[in-house]
Design an enzyme around this catalytic site. Structure first.
Site, PDB file in Angstrom:
ATOM      1  N   LYS A   1     -57.623 -30.997  39.421  1.00 49.92           N
ATOM      2  CA  LYS A   1     -57.492 -30.625  40.973  1.00 49.92           C
ATOM      3  C   LYS A   1     -58.995 -29.632  41.473  1.00 49.92           C
ATOM      4  O   LYS A   1     -58.935 -29.085  42.342  1.00 49.92           O
ATOM      5  CB  LYS A   1     -56.071 -30.002  40.867  1.00 49.92           C
TER       6      LYS A   1
ATOM      7  N   SER B   1     -54.198 -37.434  34.239  1.00 49.46           N
ATOM      8  CA  SER B   1     -54.786 -36.792  35.872  1.00 49.46           C
ATOM      9  C   SER B   1     -54.019 -34.910  35.131  1.00 49.46           C
ATOM     10  O   SER B   1     -55.099 -34.153  35.745  1.00 49.46           O
ATOM     11  CB  SER B   1     -54.374 -36.975  36.921  1.00 49.46           C
TER      12      SER B   1
END
Length: 413
Positions: A51, A306
């Site tokens: 992110k 992720s």
């Protein structure tokens, strides 16, 4: 018509603060699926998720006047950390809205990364609740909203993951599995791959309890789900971004869902076999491989891990969900005789030599002779369950099987 991605500029922006994360072949997973499985380790980012790419690329693109206004974001955790760290690096004021159920570990990480430059508010039960509160605050205070996924600059930042993968591989990639939440990573990575690796099959993976992109594909537009399962907090949104959907519908070859329990089993396997600490959203892509066993055999596979922002206090629930999914933990409501020795009889008559009672709780009595109990039984092998049921029935115990009742089973999390 959606805008074109400028991945090269985004890459130039973010390489000032982060290096390329490794792409590593995983021997255990490769052997299990009889193919070459490479993990893109975004869990090794400074903020332990991808992110930071989108957040930093968006914020650094603001002009001086916009930076002085300060930024606001809503996030279940990982985007918040990316925004907080970006605010610290660029010395910009940031206000972060997070859902109340956000794991405390993620909240503390946001404080740590943002230091004196960020302020945190906990609002609502879901990302969408926090987003609504953030939008209102942003308007009232004339600040800049940093969307976690539905923004071209954020998508461009996430697309740099794809650029790195293709620069790190010598062999062609046959399949790419990537997690899907709001769609920022999926939009950016799939678009870049379709341009530079068009033969790669791109599979988006969503939680079974929050299939917002799947619903959008079926309806031909983003739709708001009325109810979602929030366990996989990093990938559970009620509605995907409009811009993200436009990219994904063009570039994703398939969208699949994975049971939350399967994701938990994958988390435990990664930790026990490879010492990789993956958060639920981080394990999504790997959890989908079993569904593609025959298709991927002998091929080159990339799975994006992720993130690794997993609160240690969640491990008991992760283990519980895994055992339920694997058929090793079973809960019942059993009518029990209200007399001494009843439990001993149940243990001797019903339980096998490797079965174990893990939960025992009296419920309000129906009458003087019998009363219901909630009981949890752990079996060693999945096949032992049918033997357990046969014993209960042969001994004429009246019972209700709770594993098949979503509301009842939630009592044990």
């Amino acid at each position: 018509m959606h805008p074109q991605l400028n991945t090269e500029t985004a890459h130039d922006n973010i390489k000032q603060i982060i290096g390329a994360t490794p792409l590593i072949m995983n021997l255990n997973v490769s052997d299990e699926h009889q193919c070459n499985v490479f993990l893109k380790r975004e869990d090794l980012q400074p903020v332990r998720s991808y992110k930071i790419r989108g957040a930093y690329n968006k914020i650094i693109s603001l002009n001086e006047s916009e930076r002085l206004q300060g930024v606001v974001c809503a996030s279940a955790g990982n985007h918040a950390q990316g925004v907080a760290y970006s605010c610290y690096l660029l010395k910009i004021k940031g206000v972060i809205f997070m859902p109340k159920p956000t794991p405390s570990q993620k909240i503390e990480q946001v404080r740590m990364f943002g230091k004196e430059f960020v302020q945190i508010f906990l609002e609502g039960d879901t990302f969408d609740d926090a987003k609504e509160a953030a939008a209102k605050y942003c308007e009232e205070n004339n600040m800049i909203f940093i969307h976690p996924f539905d923004d071209i600059k954020v998508i461009e930042g996430q697309s740099t993951v794809a650029k790195e993968i293709l620069e790190q591989t010598k062999e062609p990639i046959d399949y790419l599995f990537l997690p899907v939440g709001g769609g920022g990573l999926a939009a950016g990575v799939s678009t870049y791959f379709k341009k530079y690796s068009p033969n790669t099959k791109i599979i988006g993976v969503e939680p079974k309890g929050a299939p917002s992109m799947k619903a959008a594909f079926e309806q031909g537009k983003p739709v708001r789900l009325t109810k979602i399962e929030k366990f996989i907090d990093g990938a559970s949104v009620q509605e995907v971004g409009k811009l993200n959907f436009e990219f994904c519908k063009e570039n994703l070859d398939e969208i699949v869902t994975v049971d939350e329990g399967k994701v938990c089993s994958t988390i435990l396997k990664l930790y026990n076999k490879d010492a990789i600490v993956a958060e639920p959203a981080g394990a999504l892509s790997l959890a989908a491989l079993d569904s593609f066993n025959e298709k991927i055999k002998g091929n080159n596979i990339v799975c994006i891990v992720s993130g690794s922002n997993n609160d240690i206090t969640r491990m008991e629930e992760i283990k519980e969900r895994s055992m339920l999914y694997e058929g090793l933990k079973h809960y019942f409501l059993v009518d029990f005789p209200q007399r001494s020795g009843a439990l001993k009889e149940f243990v001797n008559e019903v339980l096998g030599p490797n079965d174990d009672i893990t939960h025992f709780e009296y419920v309000k009595r129906n009458n003087r002779e019998k009363g219901p109990i909630r009981i949890g039984i752990e079996v060693k092998h999945k096949k032992d369950f049918s033997v357990l049921i046969n014993r209960m029935q042969s001994k004429q115990y009246q019972y209700q099987y709770l594993n098949e009742d979503p509301d009842s089973i939630q009592l044990f999390f």
